[in-house]
Design a protein around this motif. Structure first.
Motif, short mmCIF file in Angstrom:
data_model
loop_
_atom_site.label_atom_id
_atom_site.label_comp_id
_atom_site.label_asym_id
_atom_site.label_seq_id
_atom_site.Cartn_x
_atom_site.Cartn_y
_atom_site.Cartn_z
N THR A 77 -39.76 36.54 14.43
CA THR A 77 -38.97 37.52 13.67
C THR A 77 -38.73 37.00 12.25
O THR A 77 -38.97 35.82 11.96
CB THR A 77 -37.62 37.77 14.35
OG1 THR A 77 -36.87 36.53 14.35
CG2 THR A 77 -37.80 38.24 15.78
N GLU A 108 -35.85 36.42 10.93
CA GLU A 108 -34.81 35.39 11.03
C GLU A 108 -35.41 34.05 11.40
O GLU A 108 -35.07 33.01 10.82
CB GLU A 108 -33.76 35.78 12.08
CG GLU A 108 -32.66 34.73 12.24
CD GLU A 108 -31.82 34.91 13.50
OE1 GLU A 108 -30.73 34.32 13.54
OE2 GLU A 108 -32.26 35.62 14.42
N ALA A 122 -35.35 39.02 20.39
CA ALA A 122 -36.04 40.18 19.83
C ALA A 122 -35.59 41.45 20.55
O ALA A 122 -35.60 42.53 19.96
CB ALA A 122 -37.54 40.00 19.94
N ASP A 125 -32.57 42.61 18.84
CA ASP A 125 -32.97 43.23 17.56
C ASP A 125 -33.38 44.68 17.77
O ASP A 125 -33.02 45.57 16.98
CB ASP A 125 -34.14 42.47 16.93
CG ASP A 125 -33.73 41.10 16.40
OD1 ASP A 125 -32.51 40.86 16.25
OD2 ASP A 125 -34.62 40.27 16.14
N GLN A 126 -34.13 44.94 18.85
CA GLN A 126 -34.57 46.30 19.14
C GLN A 126 -33.39 47.19 19.51
O GLN A 126 -33.32 48.35 19.09
CB GLN A 126 -35.61 46.29 20.27
CG GLN A 126 -36.96 45.75 19.87
CD GLN A 126 -37.62 46.59 18.79
OE1 GLN A 126 -37.70 47.81 18.90
NE2 GLN A 126 -38.11 45.94 17.75
N LYS A 170 -30.32 46.88 18.53
CA LYS A 170 -29.59 47.16 17.29
C LYS A 170 -30.30 48.22 16.46
O LYS A 170 -29.69 49.16 15.95
CB LYS A 170 -29.43 45.89 16.46
CG LYS A 170 -28.44 44.88 17.01
CD LYS A 170 -28.40 43.65 16.10
CE LYS A 170 -27.42 42.61 16.62
NZ LYS A 170 -27.43 41.38 15.76
#
Length: 300
Positions: A146, A148, A194, A197-198, A200
């Protein structure tokens, strides 16, 4: 009463062998009553046996810490690998030993360096802090590259392809085959992953848990409607013949790649990339992948 120069001399003779320059002004001010005695101070210093350094410094004979991670790892004889319980990449066998595609490759890489791999289970959300604090030497745990991750670590070349997928109970799978259909569900996701992240990005209602395995447990227990986990883990842990045979995966949310993370500017990255290239060329990477049935996911 002793004159000021004598007091300074006596005080300095009492000082430890290493003195912080930052403390000297207050010392002299206290002894002199606020008056300046530059000549006296210089004379006292030149006659003292103390060694004066900046605060936090060391004497001239000390050796600076090596900036080479490769040298650091070789000197201590271990490559400390940060992992979580994440089959088929890193997980424990019946004897408590870490195995899996990532674990086996990490052990082989450590051996190529002439050291041993030591596995440490970490809180995934703290992986960057663990790495920078030298609790671990690398993060090798099906880690998605990612923004980050790549901005906070020095990362290897991608070695596996992956995706984030939605896990639901078998008897509800037909209802949740599109991204729009899953937005009404409550999710469990691994903190800092991850998958989070998805969740969010899609504005999903979710609870962050410690590991992807915990996210599966939440769905199996009925405390969450669904989970988002890595497709490689889903293939190994969900469905017929697994410990979660009443769960299945439906919607694929993205495509991504795995890499290994080291400290910023680490020279271990080049070593690992060479190891990856060599293990692809001699077939040992594919052979290891076949053991854990992830060969189809290998990056080309």
């Amino acid at each position: 009463m002793l004159p000021c120069c004598a007091l300074i001399g006596l005080y300095i003779m009492q000082m430890p062998s290493v003195v912080c320059f930052m403390h000297l002004p207050s010392i002299f001010k206290y002894i002199s009553g606020g008056k300046k005695y530059e000549k006296v101070i210089i004379t006292a210093l030149s006659g003292s046996n103390g060694t004066f350094t900046g605060c936090g410094g060391s004497d001239n004979g000390s050796k600076s810490e090596s900036k080479s991670d490769l040298e650091y790892v070789k000197n201590k004889g271990t490559l400390v690998v940060g992992v979580t319980d994440f089959a088929p990449m890193d997980y424990k066998d019946e004897s408590g030993n870490w195995i899996g595609f990532d674990a086996d490759m990490a052990s082989a890489f450590a051996e190529s360096l002439g050291v041993k791999a030591e596995f440490v289970e970490i809180d995934w959300d703290n992986k960057i802090m663990e790495l920078d604090g030298k609790t671990i030497d690398c993060v090798w745990n099906g880690m998605t590259l990612t923004d980050e991750v790549t901005s906070s670590m020095a990362c290897s070349d991608a070695y596996c392809n992956n995706a984030q997928v939605v896990i639901v109970p078998n008897d509800k799978a037909d209802k949740y085959q599109t991204v729009d259909s899953i937005k009404e569900l409550t999710f469990a996701v691994e903190a800092g992953s991850a998958g989070e992240d998805q969740a969010k990005a899609l504005g999903l209602n979710y609870t962050a848990v410690k590991a992807q395995a915990d996210a599966l447990m939440e769905v199996a227990a009925g405390t969450s409607d669904a989970a988002i986990i890595d497709s490689l883990m889903a293939a190994a842990m969900v469905g017929e013949g697994t410990g979660y045979d009443k769960l299945t995966y439906t919607v694929g949310l993205n495509s991504e790649e795995y890499g290994v993370g080291f400290r910023k500017d680490s020279d271990l990255v080049a070593e690992l990339n060479k190891f990856f290239a060599d293990s692809k060329a001699d077939g040992s990477m594919e052979k290891c992948a076949e053991t854990y049935k992830v060969q189809a996911a290998l990056a080309k």
